[in-house]
Design an enzyme around this catalytic site. Structure first.
Site, mmCIF file in Angstrom:
data_model
loop_
_atom_site.group_PDB
_atom_site.id
_atom_site.type_symbol
_atom_site.label_atom_id
_atom_site.label_comp_id
_atom_site.label_asym_id
_atom_site.label_seq_id
_atom_site.Cartn_x
_atom_site.Cartn_y
_atom_site.Cartn_z
ATOM 1 N N ARG A 188 0.819 -1.213 0.000
ATOM 2 C CA ARG A 188 0.000 0.000 0.000
ATOM 3 C C ARG A 188 0.849 1.258 0.000
ATOM 4 O O ARG A 188 0.635 2.179 -0.799
ATOM 5 C CB ARG A 188 -0.927 0.000 1.222
ATOM 6 C CG ARG A 188 -1.788 1.254 1.342
ATOM 7 C CD ARG A 188 -2.694 1.178 2.540
ATOM 8 N NE ARG A 188 -1.969 0.930 3.766
ATOM 9 C CZ ARG A 188 -1.306 1.869 4.447
ATOM 10 N NH1 ARG A 188 -1.264 3.115 4.000
ATOM 11 N NH2 ARG A 188 -0.659 1.566 5.564
ATOM 12 N N ARG A 243 10.770 -0.009 9.276
ATOM 13 C CA ARG A 243 11.234 -0.400 10.605
ATOM 14 C C ARG A 243 12.758 -0.449 10.590
ATOM 15 O O ARG A 243 13.370 -0.905 9.619
ATOM 16 C CB ARG A 243 10.683 -1.768 11.028
ATOM 17 C CG ARG A 243 9.191 -1.789 11.354
ATOM 18 C CD ARG A 243 8.846 -0.940 12.562
ATOM 19 N NE ARG A 243 7.442 -0.995 12.930
ATOM 20 C CZ ARG A 243 6.501 -0.182 12.468
ATOM 21 N NH1 ARG A 243 6.828 0.751 11.575
ATOM 22 N NH2 ARG A 243 5.247 -0.277 12.877
ATOM 23 N N ASP A 265 13.248 7.489 9.649
ATOM 24 C CA ASP A 265 12.154 7.763 10.571
ATOM 25 C C ASP A 265 12.028 6.663 11.617
ATOM 26 O O ASP A 265 11.250 6.784 12.551
ATOM 27 C CB ASP A 265 10.836 7.889 9.788
ATOM 28 C CG ASP A 265 9.678 8.369 10.639
ATOM 29 O OD1 ASP A 265 9.856 9.357 11.376
ATOM 30 O OD2 ASP A 265 8.583 7.770 10.569
ATOM 31 N N GLU A 306 14.043 2.552 19.898
ATOM 32 C CA GLU A 306 13.234 3.773 19.917
ATOM 33 C C GLU A 306 12.698 3.998 21.329
ATOM 34 O O GLU A 306 12.235 3.046 21.959
ATOM 35 C CB GLU A 306 12.087 3.671 18.916
ATOM 36 C CG GLU A 306 12.564 3.543 17.477
ATOM 37 C CD GLU A 306 11.421 3.551 16.463
ATOM 38 O OE1 GLU A 306 10.260 3.798 16.867
ATOM 39 O OE2 GLU A 306 11.677 3.326 15.269
ATOM 40 N N HIS A 347 10.092 8.809 14.227
ATOM 41 C CA HIS A 347 9.000 7.877 13.917
ATOM 42 C C HIS A 347 7.671 8.624 13.800
ATOM 43 O O HIS A 347 6.709 8.372 14.534
ATOM 44 C CB HIS A 347 8.887 6.765 14.964
ATOM 45 C CG HIS A 347 8.237 5.524 14.414
ATOM 46 N ND1 HIS A 347 8.514 4.259 14.887
ATOM 47 C CD2 HIS A 347 7.313 5.358 13.423
ATOM 48 C CE1 HIS A 347 7.789 3.373 14.213
ATOM 49 N NE2 HIS A 347 7.057 4.025 13.328
ATOM 50 N N GLY A 370 5.871 8.680 10.908
ATOM 51 C CA GLY A 370 5.143 8.215 9.733
ATOM 52 C C GLY A 370 3.633 8.222 9.884
ATOM 53 O O GLY A 370 2.912 8.691 9.007
#
Length: 333
Positions: free
Chosen positions: A164, A245, A269, A274, A293, A295
Site C-alpha cells: 500500500r 522499521r 524515521d 526507539e 518515527h 510516519g
C-alpha cells in the site's frame, strides 16, 4: 463492599493529544485515566503501571515482554493498534488472563488516513536529497548554504516493497518525473507494471537506484534485508530512505557506509532502538536526516487510533470486550 474504580493508563502520548483527539468521557466517568507523556523503561513501567487494570498502547512505542507483564498484577486489558504487536508477549498475557484488544482497520474512521506514512516518506525523501536538515541547522546558527542537492526528475527510485505505501510512493515518483523500479520476495512483473513500476532483481534495485526507499513489513524474513552487500551495490551519490522499521537495515553497515561516503546520505524515521538514544552516532552525522518515527503521527490517524481504543476500553468496562486477539485468556482471568 463496592468494587474499586478501574485504573486506565494511556502510554507514550508524546505530544499530549490523546485526551483531545478522541472522546474519552465514556471511560473517564467510570474509571481513573492517567496519561504518560514520556517513554518508560521496563523498570519504570513496572513501578508506575503496577496499580493499573488497563494499559492503552500506541503502536510499538512500549514493549510488553513477559518480564514486565509478570510485574503488573492488576493488569486485565491491553489495547493495541493493529491486529498484533510485535513487542508484546501475547503468550504471557494469555497465561495471566490478560485480554488484548486490537484495532479494527476496516472501520470507516480509517478510510481517509492511510496516506499519512507515504506522505511523510516522500517529504523525508525530498528533505534528504536536498540536505534540508543540515542547511536548516546551518541557517539557525547564522550560516549560509554549503551543500548541493539532487534533482529527482529523470532519476530512478527503487522501492523495496510495493504494498500500500510502496504503491503510493510510485505514484508520487511518477508525478516528479522519476523512473520507478521495485523488488520484494513475492512481487511479480504484472503487479509492478500495474502501478507504473518495473520489477527488477534485488541486486539490480540497489545498483540502479538513485534513491532506495524501504516499504516492507518487519519479519524474520526481512530483518537485516538491507546489509553490507546491498549497501555496497549502491552508487556513491545514492540515498537510502527508511520509514518502515529500523531492523530491516543492518545499522552497523549503514553507519559505516555513511561515515565513509560510500552512501551519499540517509533519511530515517525508524530505528533499532526507539526512542533513539541521545548519544547515538546517527545524531551526529551531517548526511543523515532524522525524524522521530512520525510516519503515522497525524491528528487524523491518532484520532482514529484513540477512538478505537476508547471503544475497546468501554466495551471491557461494560463486561462485553470486543476485538480480542487472545480469547483464550478469558478462561484464565
Amino acid at each position: 463492599m463496592s468494587k474499586p474504580t478501574p485504573q486506565v493508563a494511556i502510554l507514550d502520548d508524546y505530544a499530549g493529544v490523546a485526551l483531545r483527539l478522541a472522546d474519552w468521557s465514556a471511560v473517564q466517568t467510570r474509571s481513573r485515566v492517567s496519561v504518560f507523556d514520556r517513554h518508560l523503561s521496563e523498570d519504570d513501567a513496572a513501578e508506575a503501571l503496577r496499580p493499573f487494570d488497563v494499559i492503552c498502547t500506541m503502536r510499538e512505542r512500549m514493549a510488553l515482554p513477559r518480564t514486565l507483564i509478570e510485574r503488573l498484577p492488576n493488569l486485565k486489558l491491553i489495547t493495541i493498534v493493529g491486529r498484533s504487536l510485535p513487542n508484546l508477549d501475547m503468550g504471557a498475557a494469555t497465561e495471566r488472563g490478560i485480554l488484548v484488544a486490537h484495532t479494527d482497520f476496516t472501520h470507516p474512521r480509517f478510510r481517509s488516513v492511510h496516506d499519512a506514512t507515504p506522505e511523510l516518506a516522500w517529504g523525508l525523501l525530498i528533505a534528504t536529497v536536498r540536505n534540508l536538515a543540515e542547511e536548516h541547522r546551518r541557517m539557525r546558527d547564522g550560516g549560509w548554504q554549503v551543500t548541493t542537492g539532487l534533482t529527482l526528475s529523470g532519476k530512478t527510485l527503487g522501492l523495496l516493497g510495493l504494498g500500500r505505501v510502496g504503491r503510493r510512493m510510485a505514484e508520487y515518483a511518477k508525478t516528479f518525473g522519476m523512473e520507478v523500479i521495485a523488488w520484494s520476495q513475492n512481487l511479480t512483473e504484472d503487479a509492478a507494471a500495474m502501478v507504473g513500476a518495473r520489477r527488477v532483481e534485488k541486486a539490480a534495485l540497489f545498483e540502479q537506484s538513485d534513491v532506495v526507499s524501504i516499504h516492507v513489513v518487519l519479519s524474520e524474513r526481512t530483518r537485516g534485508l538491507v546489509g553490507q552487500p546491498e549497501l555496497a551495490r549502491m552508487r556513491p551519490h545514492a540515498f537510502l530512505i527508511n520509514t518502515s522499521r529500523g531492523p530491516i537495515v543492518d545499522e552497523a553497515a549503514m553507519l559505516d557506509a555513511l561515515k565513509t561516503g560510500r552512501l551519499a546520505g540517509a533519511g530515517l524515521d525508524v530505528y533499532d532502538i526507539e526512542p533513539l538514544p541521545t548519544d547515538h552516532p546517527l545524531r551526529q552525522l551531517p548526511n543523515v536526516t532524522l525524524s522521530p518515527h512520525l510516519g503515522y503521527v497525524t491528528r487524523e490517524m491518532l484520532s482514529a487510533f484513540y477512538s478505537d481504543t476508547v471503544e475497546a476500553v468501554t466495551a471491557w468496562l461494560d463486561g462485553a470486550p470486543i476485538r480480542i486477539a487472545n480469547p483464550e485468556a478469558s478462561s484464565r482471568a
